[in-house]
Structures are given as C-alpha cells and as structure tokens.
Motif scaffolding. Sequence first.
Motif, PDB file in Angstrom:
ATOM      1  N   ARG A 115       0.710  -1.244  -0.102  1.00 32.59           N
ATOM      2  CA  ARG A 115      -0.037   0.054   0.061  1.00 32.59           C
ATOM      3  C   ARG A 115       0.967   1.333  -0.119  1.00 32.59           C
ATOM      4  N   ARG A 119       0.042   0.357  -4.424  1.00 34.13           N
ATOM      5  CA  ARG A 119      -0.605  -0.677  -4.952  1.00 34.13           C
ATOM      6  C   ARG A 119      -1.857  -1.300  -4.040  1.00 34.13           C
ATOM      7  N   GLY A 120      -2.616  -2.027  -4.744  1.00 36.30           N
ATOM      8  CA  GLY A 120      -3.689  -2.546  -3.741  1.00 36.30           C
ATOM      9  C   GLY A 120      -2.877  -4.103  -3.537  1.00 36.30           C
ATOM     10  N   ALA A 185     -11.586  -1.827  -5.920  1.00 32.29           N
ATOM     11  CA  ALA A 185     -11.088  -1.603  -4.790  1.00 32.29           C
ATOM     12  C   ALA A 185      -9.325  -1.444  -4.869  1.00 32.29           C
ATOM     13  N   LEU A 186      -8.859  -2.504  -5.824  1.00 33.66           N
ATOM     14  CA  LEU A 186      -7.520  -2.453  -5.894  1.00 33.66           C
ATOM     15  C   LEU A 186      -7.026  -1.386  -6.410  1.00 33.66           C
ATOM     16  N   LYS A 187      -7.556  -0.510  -7.341  1.00 34.20           N
ATOM     17  CA  LYS A 187      -7.134   0.624  -8.101  1.00 34.20           C
ATOM     18  C   LYS A 187      -7.177   1.914  -6.921  1.00 34.20           C
ATOM     19  N   ARG A 188      -8.037   1.680  -5.875  1.00 35.21           N
ATOM     20  CA  ARG A 188      -7.721   2.504  -4.710  1.00 35.21           C
ATOM     21  C   ARG A 188      -6.871   2.053  -3.703  1.00 35.21           C
ATOM     22  N   CYS A 189      -6.068   1.188  -4.130  1.00 36.01           N
ATOM     23  CA  CYS A 189      -4.942   0.699  -3.154  1.00 36.01           C
ATOM     24  C   CYS A 189      -5.581   0.065  -2.035  1.00 36.01           C
ATOM     25  N   GLU A 190      -6.458  -0.684  -2.229  1.00 29.88           N
ATOM     26  CA  GLU A 190      -7.115  -1.430  -0.815  1.00 29.88           C
ATOM     27  C   GLU A 190      -6.727  -3.050  -0.844  1.00 29.88           C
ATOM     28  N   THR A 228      -4.313  -4.298 -12.461  1.00 29.62           N
ATOM     29  CA  THR A 228      -4.082  -3.427 -11.157  1.00 29.62           C
ATOM     30  C   THR A 228      -2.554  -3.513 -10.764  1.00 29.62           C
ATOM     31  N   ALA A 230      -1.425  -5.255  -8.823  1.00 33.07           N
ATOM     32  CA  ALA A 230      -1.466  -5.475  -7.352  1.00 33.07           C
ATOM     33  C   ALA A 230      -0.531  -6.466  -6.629  1.00 33.07           C
TER      34      ALA A 230
END
Length: 309
Positions: A115, A119-120, A185-190, A228, A230
């Motif tokens: 994070r 990165r998610g 969610a992954l693009k929001r770094c979650e 993403t 991630a």
Amino acid sequence: MATGKSRSSTLQARAIATLWRSLAGRRLSSLWRMARLVGPLVERLSRRERRVTRANLYEVYPSRSDAERRELSRQSLTHSTATMLELGFAWMGAPERVEAAILEVHGRELLDGARAEGRGVIVLAPHFGNWEVLNFWLSGHFPFTAMYEPPKLAPLDPIIRQGRERRGAHLVPTNPRGVAALLKALKRCEAVGILPDQEPSWGSGVFAPFFDRPAYTATLLPKLVARTEARVVTGVALRLPGKGFALHFLAADERVYAPDEATSATGVNASVEAAIALDPAQYQWEYKRYRKTPEEAEGRPDFKRFRLY
C-alpha cells in the motif's frame, strides 16, 4: 403463504443462529475442548467427510503411512469442527474479545509495504485454520472487499452477512459485477480477499498441479493482477488450540504474476501449499478439491475411471 420447505428452512436457520449466539461468549479453550470431543465423532460417523478427507490425504501425502494419514484425518476434522464452533465467536463475539484472541501477526509488512508503494493487495485466503477470524482482522485494519456467495439456507444470509461486515468489510457477489468491484478496490490501493482453493465452474479455470495432482483452479487472479499491478499475499489464521490465533501473511509464489493463466494458477496452488505446510491438520481436507478431472474436460467417455471420489 410460506411453504413447508420455507418454514423448515427458517426453523433450521433459527436453530443454527441460536447455537452460534450461545457459543459466542464461550472461551476458546472451552470451544476447543468441545471440538476435541465432537471431531472424532464426526470422523467416525460422517462417512462422506471421512472418505473425502482420507482420499485427499492419500493423494497429497503418499509417502506417509496409513496410520499417519488416519491420525491426520482425525486431527483435520477436529480442526474443522473447531472452526464451525468458533463461527459465533468470530461473527457475534464482542469485537474486543476477538481482537484480543489474535495473539500474533506475522508478515503484516507485506500488506503495508504494498500500500505504501501505491498498490492494492490481493489476499489469498485458503480454507485453513479459522478464515473468519482472518476476515475480522483484515476488515478492521484495512479497507477490505471480498466476494460472497449466499448460503444454501437462505434465512442464514443476513446473519452471516452481518457477521462478516460488522468490521467494515465490503461483500460483493461472485459475478462480473463483483469482479468489477474488486478491480475498483485494488485501484484505490485497498485489500481484497479471494478463495484460492474453491473449485470454479467450467470455463472459469484451468488445471494446475496441487500437490502434484491436477486441480481445476480459478483464473480470476491473473486478470486482477494484469489490470491493477496489485501485490499478492497468502493469509491464514493459524489456530493456537484453546488459546487464540496467529495470523500469517506469506509472500505468494512469484508465478502468480505470470500473464499465462496456467502458470499463474500453478503459483496460486503453490502458495496454498506453503500455507498448508504451517500445519497440515488445519487445512479443510474434506473439500473435494479434485472433483473435476482433465479426462472429464476432454470429454473422454471413460473419465469416471479416474475419479478420486
């Protein structure tokens, strides 16, 4: 007017929910003692669970003796029983009690580091230890999204959903809309959670080795990674019998990042194997992981000869 079947389902759901609530306040030591009493009975009386567990253990640990595999089968079903008894604790127990039961957290830096890099994080959460405790911790410490499929007993759905969402987890359906939610969610770094050892429907997976035997494995992961960038970790809540839990976050096998779906699926299964190695008795071996076969996929008329179960 409610049908007899719907009334029966409602009564079953109420009985199960009542049991969960009655166990929610029990100490983990008490729940473990109960599991040690009930687990061997499940192993003895439940033919299906015993047969599938032993068949799986024969495949993945061929070098072990029959006596060793029988003992591991008994231990595994005792841990599975403990997980069922702990559901009320994980979903309905006082949050501070559940948090206090998490005695150790190993590898958190893998999540924090990803994070920090913008990165998610995709958490592979196999059916090991108590995955509901893992969900509890993740949703309390990170913005967390996970796929959710309603139970067959429909009246239990709001109870399970409330238990899993009470710390802020966002549950999404197991369909394209849910996949889109994971991507966002992954693009929001979650952080998002994926079950890596659940057999997908035909067309949604590939065969990849799991303990050297082909297992039909979902291909959702490489799609998420490709779109993403991630990071991927494996997360489990290892049971410390009668005491609490130790969370372990392990770096995933590097093959999970491969664009080739078969290679990525091989990395996913290797990551699950690494988690199982922490304590093989805590894996849910009664799941039919090898139900689908390459022979069946090829349409071979004699494929039933190759079935494990």
